[in-house]
Design a protein around this motif. Structure first.
Motif, PDB file in Angstrom:
ATOM      1  N   ARG A  56      15.595  12.370 -31.146  1.00 43.61           N
ATOM      2  CA  ARG A  56      14.794  11.639 -30.148  1.00 43.61           C
ATOM      3  C   ARG A  56      14.827  10.142 -30.410  1.00 43.61           C
ATOM      4  N   GLU A  57      14.679   9.758 -31.671  1.00 46.16           N
ATOM      5  CA  GLU A  57      14.715   8.329 -32.016  1.00 46.16           C
ATOM      6  C   GLU A  57      16.071   7.713 -31.681  1.00 46.16           C
ATOM      7  N   GLN A  58      17.123   8.475 -31.863  1.00 46.28           N
ATOM      8  CA  GLN A  58      18.476   7.980 -31.604  1.00 46.28           C
ATOM      9  C   GLN A  58      18.741   7.781 -30.117  1.00 46.28           C
ATOM     10  N   PHE A  59      18.234   8.713 -29.302  1.00 44.97           N
ATOM     11  CA  PHE A  59      18.599   8.700 -27.891  1.00 44.97           C
ATOM     12  C   PHE A  59      17.540   8.135 -26.958  1.00 44.97           C
ATOM     13  N   VAL A  60      16.363   7.895 -27.456  1.00 45.28           N
ATOM     14  CA  VAL A  60      15.304   7.338 -26.619  1.00 45.28           C
ATOM     15  C   VAL A  60      15.175   5.864 -26.957  1.00 45.28           C
ATOM     16  N   GLU A  61      15.254   5.058 -25.930  1.00 44.05           N
ATOM     17  CA  GLU A  61      15.145   3.614 -26.141  1.00 44.05           C
ATOM     18  C   GLU A  61      13.695   3.230 -26.369  1.00 44.05           C
ATOM     19  N   ALA A  62      13.510   2.167 -27.093  1.00 42.89           N
ATOM     20  CA  ALA A  62      12.162   1.648 -27.301  1.00 42.89           C
ATOM     21  C   ALA A  62      11.620   1.153 -25.966  1.00 42.89           C
ATOM     22  N   PRO A  63      10.335   1.343 -25.726  1.00 38.39           N
ATOM     23  CA  PRO A  63       9.788   0.898 -24.452  1.00 38.39           C
ATOM     24  C   PRO A  63       9.867  -0.621 -24.311  1.00 38.39           C
ATOM     25  N   THR A  64      10.097  -1.048 -23.107  1.00 37.64           N
ATOM     26  CA  THR A  64      10.176  -2.467 -22.805  1.00 37.64           C
ATOM     27  C   THR A  64       8.894  -2.884 -22.121  1.00 37.64           C
ATOM     28  N   ILE A  65       8.341  -3.981 -22.563  1.00 41.09           N
ATOM     29  CA  ILE A  65       7.119  -4.494 -21.937  1.00 41.09           C
ATOM     30  C   ILE A  65       7.538  -5.466 -20.847  1.00 41.09           C
ATOM     31  N   VAL A  66       7.083  -5.186 -19.642  1.00 43.60           N
ATOM     32  CA  VAL A  66       7.415  -6.023 -18.505  1.00 43.60           C
ATOM     33  C   VAL A  66       6.134  -6.705 -18.037  1.00 43.60           C
ATOM     34  N   PRO A  67       6.101  -8.030 -18.022  1.00 44.85           N
ATOM     35  CA  PRO A  67       4.888  -8.712 -17.578  1.00 44.85           C
ATOM     36  C   PRO A  67       4.675  -8.521 -16.071  1.00 44.85           C
ATOM     37  N   LEU A  68       3.454  -8.330 -15.685  1.00 38.95           N
ATOM     38  CA  LEU A  68       3.111  -8.162 -14.276  1.00 38.95           C
ATOM     39  C   LEU A  68       2.195  -9.285 -13.836  1.00 38.95           C
ATOM     40  N   ASN A  69       2.416  -9.740 -12.641  1.00 43.22           N
ATOM     41  CA  ASN A  69       1.504 -10.705 -12.038  1.00 43.22           C
ATOM     42  C   ASN A  69       0.574  -9.946 -11.113  1.00 43.22           C
ATOM     43  N   VAL A  70      -0.664  -9.823 -11.526  1.00 45.48           N
ATOM     44  CA  VAL A  70      -1.641  -9.105 -10.728  1.00 45.48           C
ATOM     45  C   VAL A  70      -2.501 -10.139 -10.016  1.00 45.48           C
ATOM     46  N   PRO A  71      -2.481 -10.122  -8.689  1.00 46.23           N
ATOM     47  CA  PRO A  71      -3.288 -11.105  -7.968  1.00 46.23           C
ATOM     48  C   PRO A  71      -4.776 -10.857  -8.206  1.00 46.23           C
ATOM     49  N   GLN A  72      -5.506 -11.922  -8.310  1.00 43.52           N
ATOM     50  CA  GLN A  72      -6.952 -11.816  -8.480  1.00 43.52           C
ATOM     51  C   GLN A  72      -7.576 -11.395  -7.165  1.00 43.52           C
ATOM     52  N   GLN A  73      -8.377 -10.360  -7.233  1.00 41.42           N
ATOM     53  CA  GLN A  73      -9.042  -9.904  -6.019  1.00 41.42           C
ATOM     54  C   GLN A  73     -10.334 -10.688  -5.840  1.00 41.42           C
ATOM     55  N   GLN A  74     -10.533 -11.088  -4.622  1.00 41.34           N
ATOM     56  CA  GLN A  74     -11.757 -11.803  -4.325  1.00 41.34           C
ATOM     57  C   GLN A  74     -12.859 -10.793  -4.071  1.00 41.34           C
ATOM     58  N   CYS A  75     -14.007 -11.118  -4.540  1.00 46.02           N
ATOM     59  CA  CYS A  75     -15.144 -10.231  -4.343  1.00 46.02           C
ATOM     60  C   CYS A  75     -15.618 -10.386  -2.904  1.00 46.02           C
ATOM     61  N   GLN A  76     -15.352  -9.377  -2.112  1.00 48.61           N
ATOM     62  CA  GLN A  76     -15.764  -9.418  -0.712  1.00 48.61           C
ATOM     63  C   GLN A  76     -16.768  -8.301  -0.471  1.00 48.61           C
ATOM     64  N   SER A  77     -17.764  -8.625   0.301  1.00 51.64           N
ATOM     65  CA  SER A  77     -18.717  -7.581   0.648  1.00 51.64           C
ATOM     66  C   SER A  77     -18.166  -6.795   1.831  1.00 51.64           C
ATOM     67  N   GLU A  78     -18.740  -5.646   2.048  1.00 55.91           N
ATOM     68  CA  GLU A  78     -18.289  -4.793   3.136  1.00 55.91           C
ATOM     69  C   GLU A  78     -19.349  -4.736   4.223  1.00 55.91           C
ATOM     70  N   ILE A  79     -18.875  -4.406   5.393  1.00 55.61           N
ATOM     71  CA  ILE A  79     -19.772  -4.098   6.505  1.00 55.61           C
ATOM     72  C   ILE A  79     -19.671  -2.600   6.708  1.00 55.61           C
ATOM     73  N   ARG A  80     -20.819  -1.928   6.689  1.00 57.64           N
ATOM     74  CA  ARG A  80     -20.824  -0.481   6.875  1.00 57.64           C
ATOM     75  C   ARG A  80     -21.527  -0.146   8.177  1.00 57.64           C
ATOM     76  N   ILE A  81     -20.852   0.676   8.953  1.00 56.12           N
ATOM     77  CA  ILE A  81     -21.394   1.122  10.231  1.00 56.12           C
ATOM     78  C   ILE A  81     -21.434   2.644  10.181  1.00 56.12           C
ATOM     79  N   GLY A  82     -22.551   3.206  10.600  1.00 55.99           N
ATOM     80  CA  GLY A  82     -22.655   4.648  10.549  1.00 55.99           C
ATOM     81  C   GLY A  82     -23.398   5.225  11.734  1.00 55.99           C
ATOM     82  N   LYS A  83     -23.013   6.446  12.063  1.00 56.33           N
ATOM     83  CA  LYS A  83     -23.718   7.194  13.099  1.00 56.33           C
ATOM     84  C   LYS A  83     -23.546   8.669  12.768  1.00 56.33           C
TER      85      LYS A  83
END
Length: 107
Positions: A56-83
């Motif tokens: 397994r060590e011979q044939f499995v490559e070491a994992p590669t770390i790939v940086p991700l750009n995660v956009p910052q989510q803005q805190c938005q409130s919701e409008i809820r409508i119900g019936k």
């Protein structure tokens, strides 16, 4: 001379890994448990697991770390409508005309 010994050792190791790779494939195809297969083939289970780890060590490559750009989510409130049992959640920045059309459809 040392270089030649290193080459021979490397070749021997590659041959052993290939042989054990074939043995591991044979065990997996046999339908037997590892313990049963090892007993039938005169191999200690600890040896089998040690060789499996090396394969397994011979044939499995070491994992590669790939940086991700995660956009910052803005805190938005919701409008809820119900019936009755119907609940609708909408983003707070929704067009007012869409909200009006939804309310008219619900009433």
């Amino acid at each position: 001379m040392q270089n030649k010994k290193t080459e021979i050792a490397t070749i021997r190791q590659a041959v052993r890994l290939q042989e054990w790779s074939e043995l591991i494939k044979a065990q997996q195809a046999s339908g037997l448990t590892i313990k049963q297969w090892c007993e039938e083939n005169g191999i200690k289970p600890n040896t089998y697991y040690c060789r499996l780890k090396k394969i397994r060590e011979q044939f499995v490559e070491a994992p590669t770390i790939v940086p991700l750009n995660v956009p910052q989510q803005q805190c938005q409130s919701e409008i809820r409508i119900g019936k009755n049992d119907l609940q609708i959640s909408l983003p707070s920045d929704i067009d007012p005309e869409t909200i009006l059309a939804l309310v008219k459809a619900l009433c």
